[in-house]
Design a protein around this motif. Structure first.
Motif, PDB file in Angstrom:
ATOM      1  N   LEU A   7      -0.339  19.443   9.147  1.00 20.87           N
ATOM      2  CA  LEU A   7      -0.961  18.370   9.904  1.00 20.87           C
ATOM      3  C   LEU A   7       0.101  17.460  10.505  1.00 20.87           C
ATOM      4  O   LEU A   7       1.019  17.022   9.807  1.00 20.87           O
ATOM      5  N   ASN A   8      -0.008  17.195  11.796  1.00 17.24           N
ATOM      6  CA  ASN A   8       0.831  16.204  12.468  1.00 17.24           C
ATOM      7  C   ASN A   8      -0.044  15.020  12.835  1.00 17.24           C
ATOM      8  O   ASN A   8      -1.253  15.179  13.080  1.00 17.24           O
ATOM      9  N   LEU A   9       0.547  13.823  12.874  1.00 19.80           N
ATOM     10  CA  LEU A   9      -0.234  12.627  13.187  1.00 19.80           C
ATOM     11  C   LEU A   9       0.467  11.789  14.255  1.00 19.80           C
ATOM     12  O   LEU A   9       1.703  11.773  14.344  1.00 19.80           O
ATOM     13  N   GLU A  10      -0.324  11.058  15.019  1.00 18.47           N
ATOM     14  CA  GLU A  10       0.206  10.112  15.991  1.00 18.47           C
ATOM     15  C   GLU A  10      -0.025   8.708  15.445  1.00 18.47           C
ATOM     16  O   GLU A  10      -1.156   8.331  15.130  1.00 18.47           O
ATOM     17  N   ILE A  11       1.044   7.919  15.324  1.00 17.06           N
ATOM     18  CA  ILE A  11       0.961   6.559  14.792  1.00 17.06           C
ATOM     19  C   ILE A  11       1.510   5.600  15.844  1.00 17.06           C
ATOM     20  O   ILE A  11       2.660   5.731  16.277  1.00 17.06           O
ATOM     21  N   ARG A  19       6.677  16.896   8.440  1.00 17.28           N
ATOM     22  CA  ARG A  19       7.921  16.758   7.674  1.00 17.28           C
ATOM     23  C   ARG A  19       8.134  15.316   7.208  1.00 17.28           C
ATOM     24  O   ARG A  19       8.636  15.069   6.104  1.00 17.28           O
ATOM     25  N   LEU A  20       7.756  14.354   8.052  1.00 15.38           N
ATOM     26  CA  LEU A  20       7.889  12.949   7.646  1.00 15.38           C
ATOM     27  C   LEU A  20       6.978  12.650   6.466  1.00 15.38           C
ATOM     28  O   LEU A  20       7.399  12.004   5.490  1.00 15.38           O
ATOM     29  N   PHE A  21       5.765  13.127   6.533  1.00 15.12           N
ATOM     30  CA  PHE A  21       4.793  12.820   5.477  1.00 15.12           C
ATOM     31  C   PHE A  21       5.134  13.553   4.181  1.00 15.12           C
ATOM     32  O   PHE A  21       4.905  13.029   3.085  1.00 15.12           O
ATOM     33  N   ASP A  22       5.697  14.748   4.315  1.00 11.47           N
ATOM     34  CA  ASP A  22       6.187  15.451   3.123  1.00 11.47           C
ATOM     35  C   ASP A  22       7.309  14.652   2.463  1.00 11.47           C
ATOM     36  O   ASP A  22       7.400  14.560   1.232  1.00 11.47           O
ATOM     37  N   ALA A  23       8.174  14.063   3.301  1.00  9.71           N
ATOM     38  CA  ALA A  23       9.279  13.268   2.773  1.00  9.71           C
ATOM     39  C   ALA A  23       8.766  12.036   2.042  1.00  9.71           C
ATOM     40  O   ALA A  23       9.204  11.718   0.926  1.00  9.71           O
ATOM     41  N   LEU A  24       7.836  11.324   2.657  1.00  9.04           N
ATOM     42  CA  LEU A  24       7.261  10.134   2.024  1.00  9.04           C
ATOM     43  C   LEU A  24       6.549  10.500   0.725  1.00  9.04           C
ATOM     44  O   LEU A  24       6.673   9.797  -0.288  1.00  9.04           O
ATOM     45  N   SER A  70      14.262   4.535  -5.192  1.00 13.35           N
ATOM     46  CA  SER A  70      13.624   4.294  -3.898  1.00 13.35           C
ATOM     47  C   SER A  70      12.109   4.387  -4.029  1.00 13.35           C
ATOM     48  O   SER A  70      11.581   5.158  -4.834  1.00 13.35           O
ATOM     49  N   GLY A  71      11.420   3.584  -3.219  1.00 11.36           N
ATOM     50  CA  GLY A  71       9.960   3.611  -3.214  1.00 11.36           C
ATOM     51  C   GLY A  71       9.430   3.391  -1.812  1.00 11.36           C
ATOM     52  O   GLY A  71      10.192   3.175  -0.863  1.00 11.36           O
ATOM     53  N   LEU A  72       8.131   3.441  -1.672  1.00 10.47           N
ATOM     54  CA  LEU A  72       7.495   3.277  -0.365  1.00 10.47           C
ATOM     55  C   LEU A  72       7.031   1.841  -0.164  1.00 10.47           C
ATOM     56  O   LEU A  72       6.527   1.195  -1.093  1.00 10.47           O
ATOM     57  N   THR A  73       7.189   1.354   1.064  1.00  7.53           N
ATOM     58  CA  THR A  73       6.657   0.042   1.407  1.00  7.53           C
ATOM     59  C   THR A  73       5.134   0.124   1.514  1.00  7.53           C
ATOM     60  O   THR A  73       4.551   1.205   1.513  1.00  7.53           O
ATOM     61  N   ARG A  74       4.504  -1.042   1.622  1.00  3.82           N
ATOM     62  CA  ARG A  74       3.044  -1.056   1.745  1.00  3.82           C
ATOM     63  C   ARG A  74       2.588  -0.330   3.004  1.00  3.82           C
ATOM     64  O   ARG A  74       1.557   0.339   3.009  1.00  3.82           O
ATOM     65  N   GLN A  75       3.352  -0.500   4.096  1.00 11.09           N
ATOM     66  CA  GLN A  75       2.988   0.205   5.335  1.00 11.09           C
ATOM     67  C   GLN A  75       3.067   1.728   5.142  1.00 11.09           C
ATOM     68  O   GLN A  75       2.209   2.465   5.617  1.00 11.09           O
ATOM     69  N   ALA A  76       4.106   2.184   4.440  1.00 11.40           N
ATOM     70  CA  ALA A  76       4.269   3.618   4.210  1.00 11.40           C
ATOM     71  C   ALA A  76       3.153   4.158   3.325  1.00 11.40           C
ATOM     72  O   ALA A  76       2.639   5.259   3.559  1.00 11.40           O
ATOM     73  N   ILE A  77       2.785   3.375   2.308  1.00 10.02           N
ATOM     74  CA  ILE A  77       1.682   3.793   1.421  1.00 10.02           C
ATOM     75  C   ILE A  77       0.391   3.894   2.210  1.00 10.02           C
ATOM     76  O   ILE A  77      -0.395   4.833   2.045  1.00 10.02           O
ATOM     77  N   SER A  78       0.162   2.935   3.118  1.00  8.89           N
ATOM     78  CA  SER A  78      -1.044   2.958   3.955  1.00  8.89           C
ATOM     79  C   SER A  78      -1.047   4.182   4.867  1.00  8.89           C
ATOM     80  O   SER A  78      -2.082   4.855   5.032  1.00  8.89           O
ATOM     81  N   ILE A  79       0.114   4.494   5.449  1.00  8.92           N
ATOM     82  CA  ILE A  79       0.227   5.673   6.313  1.00  8.92           C
ATOM     83  C   ILE A  79      -0.020   6.946   5.513  1.00  8.92           C
ATOM     84  O   ILE A  79      -0.739   7.847   5.959  1.00  8.92           O
ATOM     85  N   LEU A  80       0.564   7.022   4.322  1.00  7.73           N
ATOM     86  CA  LEU A  80       0.408   8.214   3.493  1.00  7.73           C
ATOM     87  C   LEU A  80      -1.038   8.394   3.044  1.00  7.73           C
ATOM     88  O   LEU A  80      -1.545   9.521   2.999  1.00  7.73           O
ATOM     89  N   LYS A  82      -3.672   7.442   4.717  1.00 10.38           N
ATOM     90  CA  LYS A  82      -4.401   7.936   5.897  1.00 10.38           C
ATOM     91  C   LYS A  82      -4.093   9.424   6.125  1.00 10.38           C
ATOM     92  O   LYS A  82      -4.989  10.209   6.466  1.00 10.38           O
ATOM     93  N   TYR A  83      -2.847   9.811   5.920  1.00  9.76           N
ATOM     94  CA  TYR A  83      -2.457  11.215   6.051  1.00  9.76           C
ATOM     95  C   TYR A  83      -3.233  12.085   5.069  1.00  9.76           C
ATOM     96  O   TYR A  83      -3.715  13.168   5.422  1.00  9.76           O
ATOM     97  N   HIS A  84      -3.360  11.606   3.837  1.00  9.92           N
ATOM     98  CA  HIS A  84      -4.116  12.355   2.828  1.00  9.92           C
ATOM     99  C   HIS A  84      -5.576  12.520   3.229  1.00  9.92           C
ATOM    100  O   HIS A  84      -6.185  13.562   2.979  1.00  9.92           O
ATOM    101  N   GLN A  85      -6.146  11.489   3.838  1.00  6.50           N
ATOM    102  CA  GLN A  85      -7.542  11.575   4.285  1.00  6.50           C
ATOM    103  C   GLN A  85      -7.707  12.657   5.340  1.00  6.50           C
ATOM    104  O   GLN A  85      -8.633  13.478   5.265  1.00  6.50           O
ATOM    105  N   TYR A  86      -6.820  12.652   6.325  1.00  6.96           N
ATOM    106  CA  TYR A  86      -6.899  13.663   7.377  1.00  6.96           C
ATOM    107  C   TYR A  86      -6.595  15.054   6.827  1.00  6.96           C
ATOM    108  O   TYR A  86      -7.194  16.050   7.247  1.00  6.96           O
TER     109      TYR A  86
END
Length: 291
Positions: A7-11, A19-24, A70-80, A82-86
């Protein structure tokens, strides 16, 4: 074989690959960019570049670093999230929808189990299955009666052979076709019974259709409870349940058709299984092999 779509997403107007979402995702699990890179099979530098490039395009931080990791910021958690939902929606949509007549859909139910394919199977009559396919609601179309494939000029694949058997609740079964004159029958519309009626009409047998049933199960129940009623059912359907007469076996031999409406590698591989190793299962279910 197992096929998993990515899955690819437009933000905010910027497209990002999976690949970005796998990394996060991996950073959130390991709490370490080095461990995440190792798990993903890439270098730490490549992972850093991937994260920094995304942060630059988005205009906010995705990953924070402390002395403990290292951890994820709140914005990254929100993006992730949403990625999981899709991703969940995509996985649900990849479950193929198979629709067809009662005989063929029952067959595919067993075959998909043996192949290990999770499916949604809808059993209806051939005409309604065709309507659903034309509306784009199914991935695989099955037809109990091959005439519909020819009438609609469909590119079908034969997957099994079957024939019709005369069934009734009477203790003595007719031994000749001529003995069917004056008998009362139950019809199952839009099914392979068409072959039996055509044969009787051709032989000028004076029979009468007195009831209509939209499922072979109900037709079988009716004839078993009434000695004066007859019907024609697929040999595969009654196999091991009741005995019947093969009076019109040769005249009613027909193929069960499969049409891949939405083609993809998973469905193509499944079809190869059906016309290959699956033929042994098909034979065990009371059908005849496609040679």
């Amino acid at each position: 074989m197992e096929f998993n779509p990515t899955l690819n997403l437009e933000i905010n107007g910027v497209k990002f690959t999976y690949r970005l979402f796998d990394a996060l995702e991996t950073i959130s699990q390991t709490w370490s960019q080095r461990e995440a890179a190792k798990s993903l099979g890439i270098s730490h530098a490549v992972l850093n570049r991937r994260i920094h490039d995304a942060e630059h395009k988005l205009g906010f931080k995705l990953v924070y670093t402390t002395g403990s990791g290292s951890g994820l910021t709140r914005q990254a958690i929100s993006i992730l999230d949403k990625y999981h939902q899709y991703q969940k929606r995509l996985q649900e949509e990849t479950i193929p929808v198979i629709c067809g007549g009662p005989i063929s859909s029952g067959l595919l139910d067993v075959l998909s189990y043996h192949y290990g394919l999770k499916t949604v199977i809808i059993s209806t009559d051939d005409l309604n299955a065709l309507k659903m396919a034309e509306k784009g609601l199914v991935d695989v179309l099955l037809l109990d009666d091959p005439v519909h494939a020819f009438m609609h000029d469909l590119d079908f694949t034969p997957i099994a052979r079957d024939h019709l058997v005369l069934v009734s609740g009477a203790q003595e079964q007719p031994e000749t076709v001529q003995e069917l004159a004056g008998k009362e029958f139950i019809e199952i519309p839009h099914s392979a019974q068409r072959l039996a009626w055509n044969t009787l009409d051709r032989l000028r047998i004076d029979y009468e259709i007195v009831e209509v049933s939209h499922s072979p199960q109900n037709a079988l129940k009716r004839v078993k409870s009434n000695d004066d009623l007859f019907t024609f059912l697929n040999s595969s359907f009654i196999s091991g349940i009741v005995s019947g007469s093969n009076l019109l076996a040769e005249d009613t031999m027909h193929i069960i058709n499969m049409i891949i409406w939405n083609s993809n590698p998973q469905m193509e591989d499944f079809l190869e299984f059906i016309i290959g190793r699956g033929q042994k299962i098909i034979e065990q279910l009371g059908f005849e092999r496609i040679e």
